[in-house]
Design a protein around this motif. Structure first.
Motif, short mmCIF file in Angstrom:
data_model
loop_
_atom_site.label_atom_id
_atom_site.label_comp_id
_atom_site.label_asym_id
_atom_site.label_seq_id
_atom_site.Cartn_x
_atom_site.Cartn_y
_atom_site.Cartn_z
N SER A 14 14.50 20.33 -2.50
CA SER A 14 15.08 21.11 -1.39
C SER A 14 14.35 22.44 -1.21
CB SER A 14 16.56 21.38 -1.66
OG SER A 14 17.29 20.17 -1.69
N ALA A 15 14.06 23.11 -2.35
CA ALA A 15 13.35 24.38 -2.29
C ALA A 15 11.94 24.21 -1.75
CB ALA A 15 13.31 25.02 -3.68
N LEU A 16 11.30 23.11 -2.14
CA LEU A 16 9.94 22.82 -1.67
C LEU A 16 9.93 22.56 -0.17
CD1 LEU A 16 6.95 22.24 -2.22
CD2 LEU A 16 7.61 19.92 -2.91
N ALA A 17 10.92 21.81 0.31
CA ALA A 17 11.01 21.53 1.74
C ALA A 17 11.20 22.82 2.52
CB ALA A 17 12.17 20.56 2.02
N GLN A 18 12.05 23.70 2.01
CA GLN A 18 12.28 24.98 2.68
C GLN A 18 11.01 25.83 2.68
OE1 GLN A 18 15.44 27.25 0.90
NE2 GLN A 18 15.55 28.70 2.58
N TYR A 19 10.29 25.80 1.56
CA TYR A 19 9.05 26.57 1.46
C TYR A 19 8.02 26.04 2.47
CZ TYR A 19 5.01 28.87 -0.64
OH TYR A 19 3.90 29.66 -0.84
N ALA A 20 7.89 24.71 2.54
CA ALA A 20 6.94 24.11 3.48
C ALA A 20 7.30 24.43 4.92
CB ALA A 20 6.88 22.60 3.26
N GLU A 21 8.59 24.39 5.22
CA GLU A 21 9.04 24.71 6.58
C GLU A 21 8.69 26.16 6.94
OE1 GLU A 21 10.07 23.17 9.05
OE2 GLU A 21 10.86 21.24 8.37
N GLY A 22 8.71 27.03 5.95
CA GLY A 22 8.39 28.43 6.19
C GLY A 22 6.94 28.66 6.56
N LEU A 23 6.09 27.67 6.29
CA LEU A 23 4.66 27.79 6.63
C LEU A 23 4.36 27.30 8.05
CD1 LEU A 23 3.13 26.51 3.26
CD2 LEU A 23 3.24 28.88 4.05
N ARG A 24 5.35 26.68 8.68
CA ARG A 24 5.15 26.08 9.99
C ARG A 24 4.70 27.08 11.05
NH1 ARG A 24 4.30 20.82 10.35
NH2 ARG A 24 5.68 19.63 8.99
N GLU A 25 5.18 28.29 10.95
CA GLU A 25 4.84 29.29 11.97
C GLU A 25 3.37 29.67 11.95
OE1 GLU A 25 7.32 32.65 11.48
OE2 GLU A 25 9.19 31.56 11.82
#
Length: 202
Positions: free
Chosen positions: A77-88
């Motif tokens: 879950s933490a990894l998914a959130q971290y990856a999503e944070g790179l989307r911008e």
């Protein structure tokens, strides 16, 4: 969460390397350096408290602390959130994980947080076969796993949309130069498969 990236060079691809129970140790840092010649920015976040790093001889403690403070689903879950944070900042966000980091990458890939993933000997993927990656995922197994039948799990993944499996006649940790199970030949082969699968170029 402790995190750092290699120097950004204006690339449009980010690669997140997910660590084992030991944290961001020499092996994970080495993987990041291996990725340096490719056209990507590399991130090696630590999902352990205060970014702690355990020595291999403290494997039991590392495992105990990992299960107590994080566990593989929590890390996923933490990894998914971290990856999503790179989307911008990036057009493509890719994941590469090892052992518990591989299973966490498998879990994160099911959320749509990544555009591609490679999972190196994530033995606990066997507990999460209900996950359907939302992007192409390469699962690289070590054939000689003591706790389960790798061919049986690889067969269950066969034919799954977007999932490719590769089995090497090695033991868990064969891509880690610091592991007693390291295989230079098979590590090189697996790495070539991984970079090609992710479409990384120099």
């Amino acid at each position: 969460m402790a995190s750092h990236a290699l120097d950004s060079n204006g690339h449009d691809t980010a690669v997140v390397v997910a660590h084992e129970i030991y944290g961001v140790n020499e092996h994970i840092s080495g993987v990041a350096k291996m990725l340096r010649p490719y056209r990507c920015d590399v991130f090696t976040p630590s999902f352990l408290p205060s970014g702690v790093v355990y020595a291999r001889e403290h494997e039991s403690k590392a495992y105990r602390e990992f299960t107590r403070t994080m566990c593989v689903t929590g890390m996923g879950s933490a990894l998914a959130q971290y990856a999503e944070g790179l989307r911008e900042r990036y057009r493509r966000v890719l994941g590469i994980g090892f052992s518990v980091g591989a299973t966490s990458t498998w879990l994160a890939s099911g959320t749509g947080a990544m555009d591609g993933a490679v999972c190196f000997y994530g033995s606990r993927i066997r507990d999460h076969l209900d996950i359907q990656p939302a992007a192409p995922c390469l699962v690289i197994f070590a054939e000689q796993e003591p706790s389960f039948s790798v061919p049986a799990i690889a067969e269950r993944l066969a034919g799954r949309k977007g999932v490719v499996t590769e089995v090497h006649p090695c033991r868990h940790g064969f891509c880690d130069p610091g592991s007693p199970h390291y295989s230079a030949v098979h590590s090189r082969q697996a790495w070539t498969s991984a970079t090609r699968f992710l479409g990384l170029s120099r």
